[in-house]
Design a protein around this motif. Structure first.
Motif, PDB file in Angstrom:
ATOM      1  N   GLN A 173       0.827  -1.205   0.000  1.00 54.65           N
ATOM      2  CA  GLN A 173       0.000   0.000   0.000  1.00 54.65           C
ATOM      3  C   GLN A 173       0.864   1.259   0.000  1.00 54.65           C
ATOM      4  O   GLN A 173       0.584   2.224  -0.720  1.00 54.65           O
ATOM      5  CB  GLN A 173      -0.921  -0.003   1.227  1.00 54.65           C
ATOM      6  CG  GLN A 173      -1.850   1.201   1.295  1.00 54.65           C
ATOM      7  CD  GLN A 173      -2.733   1.151   2.525  1.00 54.65           C
ATOM      8  OE1 GLN A 173      -2.672   0.221   3.321  1.00 54.65           O
ATOM      9  NE2 GLN A 173      -3.564   2.172   2.696  1.00 54.65           N
ATOM     10  N   ALA A 174       1.933   1.244   0.804  1.00 53.58           N
ATOM     11  CA  ALA A 174       2.829   2.401   0.849  1.00 53.58           C
ATOM     12  C   ALA A 174       3.528   2.608  -0.488  1.00 53.58           C
ATOM     13  O   ALA A 174       3.697   3.739  -0.957  1.00 53.58           O
ATOM     14  CB  ALA A 174       3.853   2.227   1.970  1.00 53.58           C
ATOM     15  N   GLU A 175       3.943   1.482  -1.139  1.00 55.51           N
ATOM     16  CA  GLU A 175       4.589   1.583  -2.439  1.00 55.51           C
ATOM     17  C   GLU A 175       3.632   2.134  -3.493  1.00 55.51           C
ATOM     18  O   GLU A 175       4.013   2.984  -4.317  1.00 55.51           O
ATOM     19  CB  GLU A 175       5.101   0.206  -2.866  1.00 55.51           C
ATOM     20  CG  GLU A 175       5.875   0.224  -4.173  1.00 55.51           C
ATOM     21  CD  GLU A 175       6.406  -1.151  -4.548  1.00 55.51           C
ATOM     22  OE1 GLU A 175       7.030  -1.269  -5.621  1.00 55.51           O
ATOM     23  OE2 GLU A 175       6.191  -2.093  -3.753  1.00 55.51           O
ATOM     24  N   ALA A 176       2.388   1.670  -3.481  1.00 59.90           N
ATOM     25  CA  ALA A 176       1.396   2.185  -4.423  1.00 59.90           C
ATOM     26  C   ALA A 176       1.134   3.671  -4.191  1.00 59.90           C
ATOM     27  O   ALA A 176       0.955   4.438  -5.139  1.00 59.90           O
ATOM     28  CB  ALA A 176       0.091   1.383  -4.285  1.00 59.90           C
ATOM     29  N   GLU A 177       1.132   4.079  -2.936  1.00 63.65           N
ATOM     30  CA  GLU A 177       0.919   5.494  -2.623  1.00 63.65           C
ATOM     31  C   GLU A 177       2.075   6.338  -3.137  1.00 63.65           C
ATOM     32  O   GLU A 177       1.863   7.439  -3.680  1.00 63.65           O
ATOM     33  CB  GLU A 177       0.766   5.664  -1.104  1.00 63.65           C
ATOM     34  CG  GLU A 177       0.549   7.100  -0.638  1.00 63.65           C
ATOM     35  CD  GLU A 177      -0.762   7.690  -1.102  1.00 63.65           C
ATOM     36  OE1 GLU A 177      -0.883   8.925  -1.097  1.00 63.65           O
ATOM     37  OE2 GLU A 177      -1.671   6.922  -1.473  1.00 63.65           O
ATOM     38  N   ARG A 178       3.311   5.835  -2.995  1.00 67.96           N
ATOM     39  CA  ARG A 178       4.463   6.581  -3.507  1.00 67.96           C
ATOM     40  C   ARG A 178       4.413   6.698  -5.030  1.00 67.96           C
ATOM     41  O   ARG A 178       4.714   7.759  -5.599  1.00 67.96           O
ATOM     42  CB  ARG A 178       5.755   5.885  -3.072  1.00 67.96           C
ATOM     43  CG  ARG A 178       6.075   6.054  -1.590  1.00 67.96           C
ATOM     44  CD  ARG A 178       7.492   5.608  -1.287  1.00 67.96           C
ATOM     45  NE  ARG A 178       7.687   4.184  -1.549  1.00 67.96           N
ATOM     46  CZ  ARG A 178       7.534   3.241  -0.630  1.00 67.96           C
ATOM     47  NH1 ARG A 178       7.178   3.571   0.606  1.00 67.96           N
ATOM     48  NH2 ARG A 178       7.740   1.968  -0.927  1.00 67.96           N
ATOM     49  N   GLU A 179       4.018   5.616  -5.715  1.00 63.39           N
ATOM     50  CA  GLU A 179       3.894   5.667  -7.166  1.00 63.39           C
ATOM     51  C   GLU A 179       2.805   6.650  -7.594  1.00 63.39           C
ATOM     52  O   GLU A 179       2.970   7.385  -8.573  1.00 63.39           O
ATOM     53  CB  GLU A 179       3.583   4.275  -7.712  1.00 63.39           C
ATOM     54  CG  GLU A 179       4.742   3.288  -7.563  1.00 63.39           C
ATOM     55  CD  GLU A 179       4.400   1.915  -8.107  1.00 63.39           C
ATOM     56  OE1 GLU A 179       3.225   1.726  -8.523  1.00 63.39           O
ATOM     57  OE2 GLU A 179       5.277   1.030  -8.106  1.00 63.39           O
ATOM     58  N   ARG A 180       1.709   6.672  -6.873  1.00 67.19           N
ATOM     59  CA  ARG A 180       0.624   7.604  -7.208  1.00 67.19           C
ATOM     60  C   ARG A 180       1.087   9.047  -7.079  1.00 67.19           C
ATOM     61  O   ARG A 180       0.817   9.887  -7.951  1.00 67.19           O
ATOM     62  CB  ARG A 180      -0.570   7.344  -6.277  1.00 67.19           C
ATOM     63  CG  ARG A 180      -1.793   8.194  -6.590  1.00 67.19           C
ATOM     64  CD  ARG A 180      -2.889   7.963  -5.557  1.00 67.19           C
ATOM     65  NE  ARG A 180      -2.505   8.502  -4.267  1.00 67.19           N
ATOM     66  CZ  ARG A 180      -2.682   9.782  -3.898  1.00 67.19           C
ATOM     67  NH1 ARG A 180      -3.227  10.645  -4.769  1.00 67.19           N
ATOM     68  NH2 ARG A 180      -2.336  10.197  -2.713  1.00 67.19           N
ATOM     69  N   LYS A 183       3.421   9.971  -9.976  1.00 65.45           N
ATOM     70  CA  LYS A 183       2.695  10.222 -11.218  1.00 65.45           C
ATOM     71  C   LYS A 183       2.005  11.577 -11.182  1.00 65.45           C
ATOM     72  O   LYS A 183       1.969  12.303 -12.186  1.00 65.45           O
ATOM     73  CB  LYS A 183       1.680   9.107 -11.460  1.00 65.45           C
ATOM     74  CG  LYS A 183       2.313   7.765 -11.812  1.00 65.45           C
ATOM     75  CD  LYS A 183       1.252   6.702 -12.027  1.00 65.45           C
ATOM     76  CE  LYS A 183       1.894   5.356 -12.385  1.00 65.45           C
ATOM     77  NZ  LYS A 183       0.870   4.286 -12.583  1.00 65.45           N
ATOM     78  N   ILE A 184       1.447  11.929 -10.032  1.00 58.79           N
ATOM     79  CA  ILE A 184       0.776  13.224  -9.904  1.00 58.79           C
ATOM     80  C   ILE A 184       1.781  14.359 -10.074  1.00 58.79           C
ATOM     81  O   ILE A 184       1.524  15.356 -10.772  1.00 58.79           O
ATOM     82  CB  ILE A 184       0.067  13.325  -8.542  1.00 58.79           C
ATOM     83  CG1 ILE A 184      -1.132  12.364  -8.495  1.00 58.79           C
ATOM     84  CG2 ILE A 184      -0.408  14.755  -8.276  1.00 58.79           C
ATOM     85  CD1 ILE A 184      -1.823  12.316  -7.156  1.00 58.79           C
ATOM     86  N   ILE A 185       2.950  14.220  -9.428  1.00 62.23           N
ATOM     87  CA  ILE A 185       3.979  15.264  -9.547  1.00 62.23           C
ATOM     88  C   ILE A 185       4.451  15.383 -10.987  1.00 62.23           C
ATOM     89  O   ILE A 185       4.646  16.494 -11.514  1.00 62.23           O
ATOM     90  CB  ILE A 185       5.162  14.943  -8.606  1.00 62.23           C
ATOM     91  CG1 ILE A 185       4.710  15.055  -7.141  1.00 62.23           C
ATOM     92  CG2 ILE A 185       6.330  15.878  -8.864  1.00 62.23           C
ATOM     93  CD1 ILE A 185       5.765  14.605  -6.146  1.00 62.23           C
ATOM     94  N   ASN A 186       4.637  14.235 -11.679  1.00 62.49           N
ATOM     95  CA  ASN A 186       5.061  14.250 -13.082  1.00 62.49           C
ATOM     96  C   ASN A 186       4.013  14.906 -13.971  1.00 62.49           C
ATOM     97  O   ASN A 186       4.347  15.713 -14.855  1.00 62.49           O
ATOM     98  CB  ASN A 186       5.337  12.823 -13.541  1.00 62.49           C
ATOM     99  CG  ASN A 186       5.939  12.782 -14.944  1.00 62.49           C
ATOM    100  OD1 ASN A 186       6.712  13.642 -15.314  1.00 62.49           O
ATOM    101  ND2 ASN A 186       5.567  11.763 -15.707  1.00 62.49           N
ATOM    102  N   GLY A 189       4.069  18.602 -13.466  1.00 64.73           N
ATOM    103  CA  GLY A 189       5.209  19.211 -14.160  1.00 64.73           C
ATOM    104  C   GLY A 189       4.949  19.362 -15.652  1.00 64.73           C
ATOM    105  O   GLY A 189       5.256  20.413 -16.243  1.00 64.73           O
ATOM    106  N   GLU A 190       4.376  18.322 -16.293  1.00 63.91           N
ATOM    107  CA  GLU A 190       4.061  18.409 -17.712  1.00 63.91           C
ATOM    108  C   GLU A 190       3.002  19.472 -17.989  1.00 63.91           C
ATOM    109  O   GLU A 190       3.067  20.193 -18.999  1.00 63.91           O
ATOM    110  CB  GLU A 190       3.590  17.050 -18.216  1.00 63.91           C
ATOM    111  CG  GLU A 190       4.686  15.978 -18.216  1.00 63.91           C
ATOM    112  CD  GLU A 190       4.187  14.654 -18.726  1.00 63.91           C
ATOM    113  OE1 GLU A 190       2.970  14.556 -19.000  1.00 63.91           O
ATOM    114  OE2 GLU A 190       4.995  13.708 -18.844  1.00 63.91           O
ATOM    115  N   PHE A 191       2.031  19.575 -17.082  1.00 62.64           N
ATOM    116  CA  PHE A 191       0.975  20.582 -17.262  1.00 62.64           C
ATOM    117  C   PHE A 191       1.555  21.991 -17.175  1.00 62.64           C
ATOM    118  O   PHE A 191       1.226  22.870 -17.991  1.00 62.64           O
ATOM    119  CB  PHE A 191      -0.103  20.371 -16.194  1.00 62.64           C
ATOM    120  CG  PHE A 191      -1.196  21.391 -16.239  1.00 62.64           C
ATOM    121  CD1 PHE A 191      -2.182  21.339 -17.216  1.00 62.64           C
ATOM    122  CD2 PHE A 191      -1.250  22.417 -15.299  1.00 62.64           C
ATOM    123  CE1 PHE A 191      -3.188  22.291 -17.264  1.00 62.64           C
ATOM    124  CE2 PHE A 191      -2.254  23.365 -15.341  1.00 62.64           C
ATOM    125  CZ  PHE A 191      -3.232  23.311 -16.326  1.00 62.64           C
TER     126      PHE A 191
END
Length: 243
Positions: A173-180, A183-186, A189-191
């Protein structure tokens, strides 16, 4: 001299039986012929031999370790929890008259209260809202031990042992939260980059000279980073070709 020996023995026995010295943190609960008389101390205490009996009580704070308790939380997770309880005697007479062994009684009450409180909440609350759980346990213990002359000043959960499968699930769960979050930060940044490019395109569209300046700056950067010769081509020539 031999005639005074029995008298000296009696005086010595009287002093040994009658005189007590209590430290600053101690109090003496006095019984006379089995009846409670008074609570005395600290300092010098004189008792009536044979008739009086004194029970010493310490007023210092006791740090009691509560052993691991098997608990099933509200969301049906089996865990082991232990804690430390801080308390002290505030009424020595009650601690002697109202309870046989206040240390043993407080220990047993702490264990049952720990199981009861932790079993009534979910695992996430025990892990993330530990202060609230501590306060809830302290309030219950303080209320129950007040009749014994005990004041519970603090409760701290020490360790929460989780099953192996629960530890693995929480790690995933912690790993999935870090990946989420990554992705949001990326995406943010693109936006932001797209917004800046759009603003730059609007500026260039409104001012053709800005495009020329940008073109010259790009050529300068390419010339400084490359060892080969770069021949600049005028923008007007490129416009003619594009037509």
């Amino acid at each position: 001299m031999a005639s005074f020996l029995p008298l000296l023995l009696i005086v010595a026995f009287f002093l040994f039986s009658a005189i007590r010295i209590l430290n600053e943190y101690e109090r003496g609960v006095i019984f006379r012929l089995g009846r409670y008389v008074a609570t005395k101390g600290p300092g010098l205490i004189i008792l009536i031999p044979v008739l009086d009996k004194m029970v010493k009580t310490s007023l210092r704070t006791v740090a009691m370790d509560v052993p691991h308790q098997d608990v099933i939380t509200k969301d049906n997770v089996s865990i082991k929890v232990n804690a430390v309880i801080y308390f002290r005697v505030v009424d020595p007479s009650k601690s002697v008259l109202q309870i046989e062994d206040y240390l043993f009684a407080t220990s047993q009450l702490s264990q049952t209260t720990l199981r009861s409180v932790c079993g009534a909440v979910e695992l996430d609350q025990i892990l993330s809202q530990r202060e609230e759980v501590n306060l809830q346990i302290q309030t219950i213990l303080d209320t129950q031990t007040d009749a014994w002359g005990i004041k519970v000043s603090g409760v701290e959960l020490k360790h929460v042992d989780l099953p192996t499968e629960m530890q693995r699930a929480m790690a995933k769960q912690a790993e999935a939260e870090r990946e989420r979050r990554a992705k949001i930060i990326n995406a943010e940044g693109e936006f932001q980059a797209a917004e800046k490019l759009t603003q730059a395109a609007e500026i260039i569209a409104r001012s053709p000279n800005a495009l020329s300046l940008r073109y010259l700056q790009t050529m300068r950067e390419m010339a400084s980073s490359s060892q080969s010769t770069i021949l600049p081509i005028p923008l007007d020539f490129l416009k003619l070709i594009s037509k």
